[in-house]
Every structure is written in structure tokens, then in C-alpha cells.
Design a protein around this motif. Structure first.
Motif, PDB file in Angstrom:
ATOM      1  N   ALA B 129       0.908  -1.407  -0.148  1.00 23.45           N
ATOM      2  CA  ALA B 129      -0.060  -0.166  -0.088  1.00 23.45           C
ATOM      3  C   ALA B 129       1.009   1.298   0.098  1.00 23.45           C
ATOM      4  O   ALA B 129       2.011   1.101   0.504  1.00 23.45           O
ATOM      5  CB  ALA B 129      -0.822   0.057   1.490  1.00 23.45           C
ATOM      6  N   ALA B 145      -3.899  -4.142   1.211  1.00 25.07           N
ATOM      7  CA  ALA B 145      -2.841  -4.668   0.507  1.00 25.07           C
ATOM      8  C   ALA B 145      -2.964  -4.160  -1.037  1.00 25.07           C
ATOM      9  O   ALA B 145      -4.180  -4.012  -1.438  1.00 25.07           O
ATOM     10  CB  ALA B 145      -2.506  -6.244   0.188  1.00 25.07           C
ATOM     11  N   GLY B 146      -2.316  -3.299  -1.245  1.00 25.62           N
ATOM     12  CA  GLY B 146      -2.279  -2.852  -2.802  1.00 25.62           C
ATOM     13  C   GLY B 146      -3.038  -1.638  -2.922  1.00 25.62           C
ATOM     14  O   GLY B 146      -3.275  -1.004  -4.000  1.00 25.62           O
ATOM     15  N   VAL B 162     -10.529  -2.236   1.709  1.00 28.25           N
ATOM     16  CA  VAL B 162     -10.155  -3.750   1.945  1.00 28.25           C
ATOM     17  C   VAL B 162      -8.800  -4.104   1.261  1.00 28.25           C
ATOM     18  O   VAL B 162      -8.089  -4.856   1.869  1.00 28.25           O
ATOM     19  CB  VAL B 162     -11.416  -4.583   1.278  1.00 28.25           C
ATOM     20  N   ALA B 163      -8.631  -3.774  -0.039  1.00 22.82           N
ATOM     21  CA  ALA B 163      -7.567  -4.086  -0.994  1.00 22.82           C
ATOM     22  C   ALA B 163      -7.490  -3.443  -2.193  1.00 22.82           C
ATOM     23  O   ALA B 163      -8.734  -3.129  -2.577  1.00 22.82           O
ATOM     24  CB  ALA B 163      -7.195  -5.544  -1.098  1.00 22.82           C
ATOM     25  N   ARG B 164      -6.344  -3.015  -2.900  1.00 21.69           N
ATOM     26  CA  ARG B 164      -6.541  -2.296  -4.116  1.00 21.69           C
ATOM     27  C   ARG B 164      -7.593  -1.334  -4.302  1.00 21.69           C
ATOM     28  O   ARG B 164      -8.047  -1.222  -5.602  1.00 21.69           O
ATOM     29  CB  ARG B 164      -6.662  -3.715  -5.324  1.00 21.69           C
ATOM     30  N   THR B 166      -8.134   2.839  -4.769  1.00 18.18           N
ATOM     31  CA  THR B 166      -7.686   4.067  -5.134  1.00 18.18           C
ATOM     32  C   THR B 166      -8.464   5.273  -4.434  1.00 18.18           C
ATOM     33  O   THR B 166      -9.446   5.194  -4.934  1.00 18.18           O
ATOM     34  CB  THR B 166      -7.357   4.221  -6.547  1.00 18.18           C
ATOM     35  N   LEU B 178     -16.513   1.616   4.778  1.00 16.38           N
ATOM     36  CA  LEU B 178     -15.833   0.220   4.052  1.00 16.38           C
ATOM     37  C   LEU B 178     -15.945   0.308   2.688  1.00 16.38           C
ATOM     38  O   LEU B 178     -17.004   0.577   1.927  1.00 16.38           O
ATOM     39  CB  LEU B 178     -16.910  -0.862   4.725  1.00 16.38           C
ATOM     40  N   HIS B 180     -14.620  -1.658  -0.963  1.00 14.83           N
ATOM     41  CA  HIS B 180     -14.214  -2.973  -1.465  1.00 14.83           C
ATOM     42  C   HIS B 180     -13.253  -2.895  -2.856  1.00 14.83           C
ATOM     43  O   HIS B 180     -13.003  -1.759  -3.364  1.00 14.83           O
ATOM     44  CB  HIS B 180     -15.364  -3.755  -1.850  1.00 14.83           C
ATOM     45  N   PRO B 181     -12.413  -3.951  -2.899  1.00 14.10           N
ATOM     46  CA  PRO B 181     -11.380  -3.995  -3.743  1.00 14.10           C
ATOM     47  C   PRO B 181     -11.557  -3.287  -5.237  1.00 14.10           C
ATOM     48  O   PRO B 181     -12.704  -3.480  -5.824  1.00 14.10           O
ATOM     49  CB  PRO B 181     -10.919  -5.314  -3.967  1.00 14.10           C
ATOM     50  N   GLY B 182     -10.697  -2.685  -5.792  1.00 16.81           N
ATOM     51  CA  GLY B 182     -10.852  -2.088  -7.159  1.00 16.81           C
ATOM     52  C   GLY B 182     -11.680  -0.966  -7.275  1.00 16.81           C
ATOM     53  O   GLY B 182     -11.578  -0.399  -8.181  1.00 16.81           O
ATOM     54  N   ALA B 183     -12.259  -0.286  -6.029  1.00 17.74           N
ATOM     55  CA  ALA B 183     -12.913   0.828  -6.098  1.00 17.74           C
ATOM     56  C   ALA B 183     -12.072   2.097  -6.441  1.00 17.74           C
ATOM     57  O   ALA B 183     -10.727   2.024  -5.778  1.00 17.74           O
ATOM     58  CB  ALA B 183     -13.701   1.275  -4.897  1.00 17.74           C
ATOM     59  N   ALA B 218     -17.089  -3.477  -4.843  1.00 17.05           N
ATOM     60  CA  ALA B 218     -15.911  -3.501  -5.615  1.00 17.05           C
ATOM     61  C   ALA B 218     -16.156  -3.065  -7.270  1.00 17.05           C
ATOM     62  O   ALA B 218     -17.118  -2.996  -7.651  1.00 17.05           O
ATOM     63  CB  ALA B 218     -15.792  -4.949  -5.909  1.00 17.05           C
TER      64      ALA B 218
END
Lengths: 340, 340, 340
Positions: B129, B145-146, B162-164, B166, B178, B180-183, B218
Motif C-alpha cells: 500500500a 494490500a495494494g 479492503v485491498a487495491r 484508490t 468500508l 471494497h477492492p478495485g474501487a 468492488a
């Protein structure tokens, strides 16, 4: 959000008129330190009026300066800057006040650059970015944090991958291309063939070529071609969450709004405007200067410039249910009434 | 999926009734170690009945306990917990059995935190991160992470990426958000103006503000405002792959299902429910307590609470083709028949 | 794009016929070094004709070899390879010319593997990838750059996460699963319950199970189940930007085109074909061998195989406006005319 010690630019109406060829109506010495909306602007801000939906806000604005079209000038309660296209003039003014942070040249200590890659010393490689074998990052290009540039890619002069962008393989970007986070260029196209009851993957051998001055939105995906490349010509503007299938070609200056999708091998012309959530099926030709309204589905090629639509109007659910049920009976109605 | 040495919580019907104000019908000493569906539950699991589509499964369930509404209690073949809202009661019970892993406080050795950023010692920064200049990560926040947190962002107390995820720039999250990933929050809005045959980018100067207790799915994207901020009020719930354009404002407690899209400058009220794949065009006002059904397109402002829809019903393709072809002739039919 | 010193494979029509059971019509010694489209191929390339839209290009092709169906063989101006299914035969030939780069076995120095994870020595872990506690990466699996594999996941034999893929938690992939960049598997399903004026999050306790030979497109999202798992059976093929809700089950050999969405708890059968942008609401059963055309919305269960559609045809905007306005009056028309 002024910060201590920060230098803020100040411009007078007269200066702005001189810079961008606008006409001052009112006090040319009115000075502004930034832009704001008509409804929120204070006396030291510049606002603009372009969309007629907001015309009613003009009389009450407390902005110092308003950029507008000639017919609206007399209604401005403040200094006006008259422009042929107020939105364009506003965009130029606003750029003066943009606080862009220059990305530092060089490779971040947490980034990874393959030894066979070539990164220009003026380029910036951000935290946890990786640059794959034989890829080239040109003068003044910026690869933001978390980007993955695979093998044999080219990132052209002054192009910028904001963060967490993926270029899978052999993707080639022109100059001044701007790509927002989460975009994926060069993933395999969706090529499968049914073979004895199971899917056989069709190799995806082409890549993606992006012309100069294109902009690609967050989480947009552009697949690599099956044989030839998927191509965006210059100055194509894609919003977020758009899907571009393999071997699509999009003509110069076309703009596509969010969540639209173009299926494989379709060619879209120049200066087209594709609305949000619209879909275009595969293997079609769409000529220049076609507009497609939001959430329409294009199922045949379009040979004539113009505006195209599908769908039904929004209604309260009860009314909609009644009418939608009748849609099932339409053909019968026509046939029983002999109206064919 | 019990693991050796793992401590599993056990609750009796009587204990659950006491914790959540439910009424036991049957044996209050019935004990369960987890939740399951009506059809799959064994004697040591608790199931629930809320959606009437699953009522037929009640008689045959082998669950130890079923949470349900009063009228269904007599049909339960096991111990019942009667709740005013069985889904809410189930959610509270299920939370007792959730095996959440606490993210370790501190900065992962592979993460990067800019020296000018401020990370609370109780916060967790995951592998790879990065936290940009002047950003603040508050008490108990988790950056997975990420994730990429750009410059001048604020991640509020106990918020979790959560992860990844931006956050591009100047994005401000409230408490307990909260994501989620990829957002992607804070990418440039889609602002372009045609100028002498080419697109001119309109600077995007605002950012994104997210209220307390929001959840963002996500690969959802929320663009930064052009001038003002894009705003989600508190307790807004967004599913996956949603697109929120620049300067949109979404009222508190509104929930939006996957793949919906809201174009720029539209304001959505409080307690709205927007269906999956629905679209709302730009510059509209949608009042409180509006429901929009799946894949409907909203093209005008809505002033009255209620349910709204567009589209046509699903049919077998042959029937659909016949009726859809008649849609082209509708206006002619009305005019020739003088039914206006 | 031949590179110095690169070995290029060469195949004759006779060799290809022998490898894949095709029939040569013409000169069996004709040799090719790659594939190309009918319109672009030179004498040393193989092209194919499968989609009848491109039949007109056959006569003018300069390809050395064309793969085609028997009825087209006599029109080929070059050597023909006759196949029962030319697209399948082309896919097999093209695979011979694919220049795939083998990912190097081992863990990249910038990657992070939790000490409790198990990574087979033959597997490849790319730059800035992270593997969480207790996760297993099997023989010959590839975890590309920037991927995040959370805790308790399993990546099966020879599966490949291309780059920037996220597996959140307890996700289990079979063998030979291919996942493209930006995909997110195992994010929380969208489970919320209204409780005293605010949303209560319903714990999402299940995970995601992906069968052997599935392919999952870029930026596609597959949510974890609420109680049970979300399941893709073997050989399911998902294009880009698809949303699969919690507890969905998709039968073997089903293929789904880009931007489609399937809401929670719906079961889709085997050998289904779901068109781009189509939506299927929650809690439905779709039987085997159902086709849904692009951008259709499925609102009820489907018990009969066949093709299903909704929507209206594309028209020029002016014609569309006239007809769409009449859609509002349909029910009144039917009732006043007594055609019920």
C-alpha cells in the motif's frame, strides 16, 4: 482551502479577457483567485453560465466575474466576460487555477523496472509500479503508484497513468495520453469457440494502440485484438467503466460516456458521441458524427450521421406495468386490426 | 470448516432471544454453532425465513433454530425465534459467528508512507500500500494490500479499504466507511468541451467526500467534482461496479445496486433505492424515497416519492421480434386511428 | 513484428491438415509463418472465414492459406484448409503461433508471501504481488504483478492471475483458471437490512468457488456468498466488467458477455449464453441452454431452453421520440378499443 504560505494566483477580468480573447462587460479590474459555481461563488471567484438549466442562478450570484454568452451579459449582476463558447472559455480560465502537483522525475525506491526496459530520466515511476521487459517509458511520462506495465509496451511522451493502471502486453500509447486508475488495456479479447461440448480459447494475438491526446476513464477496459490491434485514433475520450472489445476501432475526437460497451470488431467513426450505458454489438460500422443516447442498444450498422435511440420512457411503476404488459400484445393488435 | 484448536462460539435459542429481543417458540435450550440456509442447515445451525420465495423450504429444514416472522412460527419443524424483522434479527445473530481477522496495527514492511503523511499507530497499512503526501489515516483505520492513497486524503476512524482501493487526491472519508477492492474515488470527472474540432479538457478541481458508515462496492468509481465536491451523505450503500459522476450528491441511507450509473451534477435524495443497472442522466433532482427498478433509465427529475420504471418485458425472441417491430409503427397507428 | 534472432515457426498446409484433421484443397506445400485477417494477410499468413459477414473478402484475399467450411472452398483464391468448424480449426492453428512468455518460477524480490502460505516451487509470484496467511498456490500457477491473494485462498494447478487480480478471502480456484487484470473475487455481497432508519450490514460468511478451466475477464467482480458459496462450475467463460452477486451459481460451459450482471442467489444453467449488458434479477432459476440477447433484463425464472429478449429497436431519435411517447398510451389504447 488556502494553506499557509501557499501562493495563490490572482487574475483580473481584464487580464483574462486579454489571455483568452474575451470581452469585458463591467469592471475590468475585478480580481478573482479561483473558480466556483454560480450558486456558491463569492466576490473573489469566477463562475460561468453555459447550461441553460442554471440560467436562473445568474441574477443571484455573488461571483466577482461570470463567463457567459453575449445574450446573458445584461443579466449579470457583476462583471461579465463574454465568450463565444462560455464552457470552453471557463475551461481555459480554470486551468490557470489548477494546483497540479508535478510528479518527481525518477524511479520510486519501491518500484520495479525490468533491466531490459527503457525509462527516460525525465519520466516518473511511482510507488510499487512495475515496468516489464523491453517496455519504453518516454520523456516526461508519468507511471503512477501501483501501475503494471507489462512486456513490450510503449508509453509515449508526457502520457500519464494516474495509478493502478494495467497495460498487459505490447500496448502502445501515443503522446499526452491520460489514463485513470483501474483501467486495463490489453487483456485478452473474449474469443471462444465451442468444440465438442467445451469451450476452446481462441488465441488473442493483437494488442492495443492508443492515439495522441486520448483520455481513458477509471476502470475502463480495452481488450487486445484477436489478430490485428484494437485502435483508438487521436483525441478519443472515454469515461469510466467502458468496455471496448477486441479489434474495435474508434475514430478521432469521438467521446463515450460511462458504462458504454462496444463489442468486438465494430468500427466507430470520428466525432461520434456515445451516451452512458449504451451498447453497440459486434461487427458493425458506425459512420462519423453519430450520437447514441444513453442506454440505447445499437444492433445494426449506421450509415447516416444523426441521433439514434432505443428504449421506453420512465413512468411510475404502476402505469409502466400496465403499458409494458400491452407491449406483449402489440403484434396481435396490429394484425387483428389490419393496420399493417 | 472447523479447524483444529479453533474456538467456536455456541449460543442457545434462549441466549439469542435475550440478546436481540426475540421470542422463543419451542425448546429454548437448543444450541447452534453457526448459521446456514434453510435447505442446508443441520441440527447445530440457525437458519432464517424472510423472503417468501423460500417459505416452502421451512417444513423440511433440519436446522436447529429458525428465525422467522410470527405467522410462520407454527410451521417450523424446530425451535423458532420470532422476530419483527427476521432478516434484521438474522443479521445480528450471524455477526456473532463472523470470523473476522483483525488487521495488525502498523505499517507493513513493503508499504510506503510519505514522510509528510500521518498514520495513527493503531491503523493498519497492508502490503504494497502507499500513502501520499499530507494524507491522514485515523485511529483503527485499515488500508489493505495494494491500496493507493494519494495526496491530501483523509481516511476516518475505523474506516477500511479492503485491498487495491484508490483514493486519488483530497478524498475525505468519514468514520466506519468500508470500501471494497478495485474501487476508485477521486478520478477526474468526464469534463470536455469541443474547441475548434478537438476536445479541451475541463479542469476537475473538486474532490470526493464520503459520509460516515458508507459502503462502496468492488470496482465502483466515484469521480471528483469539477468545482465543488462529489458527496455521499452518511450511510449510503453502493454495490459493485457503480459509476458516480462528478458533482453528484447522494442523500443519506440511499442504497444503489450493482452496475447502476448516475451522471454528473445529479442529486439523489435520502432513502432512495436504485436498482441494478439503472441509469440516471445528469443535472437532475431525485427526491427522497424514490425507487427505480433494475435497468430503468431516468431522464427527468422526480418530485414524488414512489417506484419508477422503464423498459419492456422479457419474451421469447421470436415473440419479441414481432412485437418490437410494431414499436416502430406505434405513432402511425395512433395517428391513423385518431386515438390521440 | 519479427525480431532479430527470433525463431519463428513455419507450417505447411499439409502439416496443419495432418495436425488437426483438415482437408487441403490446393497446394499442400504452401507455408505460413503466422495468422492474419482475410483483408490484411500476405502470402505467408493463414486467414480464416467463419462469420458470413466477411465472405465477400474471400475472393480478394492475398493470404497463403485460408481455413474455411467446405461450401466456401471453391471460392478461395489460394490454398484452402477445409474444416467442419473453421473457427475451431483456426483457434488450434493460431495457438501454434502464439508467442507466450513463460512466467519465471519463483517469488519476485518485491513480492510478499506470508510465512504460513504455501507456494509450490514451480509457481510464479510476480512483482508487488502478495499472498496471505494459509493460502496455497499450486503447481505451475502464475500470480502476476500486483495481485492480492488474501487469506485461506487456493489457486489451483496451472491457474493464472494475469495482473492486479484480487482474491479477498477463502476463494478457491480449480485448475487452469485464467483471470484477467482488475477482477475481484470474494468481495462482500450486497447484503443490507433496513433497521430503525439506518442500514444494518448482513454478514457475508461464504466465499467463491471457481471450477476448472474457467476464464474471468478484466474488472469482473464475483461476490462471496452470504452463507453458502458463490459457485462457477467448470468451463464457465466470463468476459470483462461482469457482476456476479452473492450465492449465484453458474452451470458448466456457460458463457457471459461483457457488462452483464446477475443478482444474488440466481442459478444459471449449463451451456447458457448471456449477451452483453444483460441483467438477471435475483433469486431466479434459469435452465440449461438459455440464450439472452444483449441488454435484455430477465425478471422471472426461465424453464424452457431458447432465446429470450427485451427492449425496443434502435431508431433515429425523432422517430423514436414519437413512438416512445405512444408507449405511455398503450394501455389506454387497448382499453378504449376493447381489444383485451
Amino acid at each position: 482551502m488556502s494553506e499557509p504560505g501557499e501562493h495563490r494566483p490572482v487574475y483580473t477580468a481584464g487580464e483574462l479577457a486579454g489571455l483568452f480573447g474575451l470581452t469585458v462587460v463591467g469592471d475590468a479590474s475585478t480580481a478573482v483567485v479561483g473558480v466556483a459555481t454560480l450558486s456558491d461563488a463569492g466576490h473573489d471567484r469566477l463562475a460561468f453560465l453555459s447550461n441553460p438549466k442554471y440560467r436562473a442562478q445568474l441574477a443571484a450570484t455573488r461571483a466577482g466575474i461570470v463567463v457567459l454568452a453575449a445574450p446573458d451579459a445584461e443579466r449579470a449582476p457583476c462583471t461579465a466576460l463574454v465568450a463565444a463558447d462560455p464552457y470552453v472559455a471557463y475551461a481555459r480560465v480554470a486551468a490557470l487555477f489548477e494546483r497540479a502537483t508535478a510528479a518527481p522525475a525518477g524511479v520510486h525506491p519501491t518500484a520495479y523496472v525490468d533491466p531490459s526496459a527503457s525509462v527516460h530520466p525525465s519520466a516518473s515511476i511511482g510507488a510499487h509500479a512495475s515496468i516489464g521487459p523491453r517496455s519504453v517509458v518516454a520523456v516526461d511520462a508519468v507511471i503512477g503508484a501501483g501501475c503494471v506495465v507489462g512486456e513490450d509496451c510503449v508509453v509515449g511522451t508526457a502520457s500519464r497513468l494516474v495509478a493502478r493502471v494495467t497495460l498487459v502486453k505490447r500496448v502502445r500509447l501515443g503522446a499526452r495520453v491520460l489514463i485513470h486508475p483501474g483501467a486495463v488495456l490489453g487483456a485478452d479479447g473474449f474469443g471462444i469457440a465451442m468444440d465438442a461440448g467445451a469451450w476452446l480459447k481462441v488465441p488473442q494475438l493483437g494488442s492495443v494502440v492508443i492515439g495522441d491526446d486520448c483520455e481513458i476513464g477509471a476502470n475502463t477496459t480495452i481488450d487486445r485484438g484477436a489478430i490485428d490491434d484494437t485502435v483508438l485514433e487521436e483525441d478519443v475520450r472515454l469515461d469510466n467503466q467502458i468496455q471496448i472489445g477486441h479489434n474495435v476501432r474508434i475514430g478521432a475526437h469521438t467521446a463515450i460516456a460511462g458504462c458504454a460497451a462496444i463489442a468486438g470488431s465494430t468500427h466507430v467513426g470520428r466525432y461520434c458521441l456515445i451516451g452512458g450505458g449504451a451498447g453497440i454489438v459486434g461487427h458493425l460500422d458506425i459512420c462519423d458524427r453519430v450520437m447514441v443516447t444513453a442506454m440505447s442498444l445499437v444492433t445494426h450498422s449506421i450509415r447516416e450521421p444523426g441521433e439514434y435511440s432505443s428504449g421506453t420512457p420512465l413512468m411510475d411503476n404502476r402505469t409502466w406495468r400496465r403499458n409494458a404488459a400491452r407491449f406483449r400484445q402489440l403484434d396481435r393488435l396490429f394484425r387483428t386490426r389490419g393496420t399493417e
